[in-house]
Design a protein around this motif. Structure first.
Motif, short mmCIF file in Angstrom:
data_model
loop_
_atom_site.label_atom_id
_atom_site.label_comp_id
_atom_site.label_asym_id
_atom_site.label_seq_id
_atom_site.Cartn_x
_atom_site.Cartn_y
_atom_site.Cartn_z
N HIS A 1 -45.61 -72.68 89.44
CA HIS A 1 -44.64 -73.18 88.93
C HIS A 1 -44.06 -74.31 89.86
O HIS A 1 -42.22 -75.20 89.27
N HIS B 1 -39.65 -79.22 95.76
CA HIS B 1 -39.43 -77.61 95.90
C HIS B 1 -39.44 -77.00 97.49
O HIS B 1 -39.30 -76.00 97.56
N SER C 1 -33.16 -77.73 88.59
CA SER C 1 -34.02 -76.52 88.66
C SER C 1 -33.49 -74.94 89.44
O SER C 1 -32.61 -75.41 90.13
N SER D 1 -43.05 -76.90 92.03
CA SER D 1 -43.01 -78.43 92.87
C SER D 1 -43.47 -78.35 94.39
O SER D 1 -42.57 -78.13 94.37
#
Length: 142
Positions: free
Chosen positions: A64, A69, A103, A66
């Motif tokens: 999960h 990230h 996030s 990205s």
């Protein structure tokens, strides 16, 4: 050396560019400047992955997370002091920028690198909490 070279290239490209490679990446993401993000990430990705700890590598393997990230975490794994460097026109810290993305896991990573960022305002007097509220990311404020 690679980080300095990438920073110099991007700073030449944009006179108002932030002071650190982390700021450059975050500003590129937030402004949807794909060219800037690609230029910065391509130049540093390999080196940062080689230097990442096992904890960071485990985090990066999560499905999960990205690509942006992952790159931010790689940068912090390389040099977590970058989380304490203000940049941009309003001298925001990376945490001020990351909370806009919404996030929670990424905010936690940046916060771990520099916890004082949560109580440090930018030059407009805004805390990361203000940015989270302004951009509708209430989950970050908990």
């Amino acid at each position: 050396f690679v980080l300095k070279m990438a920073a110099n290239l991007v700073n030449d490209h944009n006179r108002n560019a932030p002071n650190s490679i982390l700021h450059m990446l975050l500003h590129g993401i937030l402004s949807n400047n794909g060219e800037l993000v690609l230029e910065v990430s391509n130049r540093i990705e390999r080196q940062l992955e080689e230097e990442a700890s096992q904890e960071v590598l485990s985090f990066l393997e999560e499905a999960h997370v990205s690509g942006h990230h992952k790159l931010i975490c790689r940068i912090l794994a390389h040099d977590n002091t970058l989380a304490s460097l203000p940049g941009g026109a309003d001298m925001s810290l990376p945490l001020h920028l990351v909370v806009r993305m919404g996030s929670l896991s990424l905010c936690k990573e940046v916060y771990k690198a520099y916890p004082d960022a949560a109580k440090t305002p930018n030059n407009k007097g805004k805390l990361a909490l203000h940015h989270a509220a302004r951009f509708g990311n209430a989950n970050i404020t908990e």
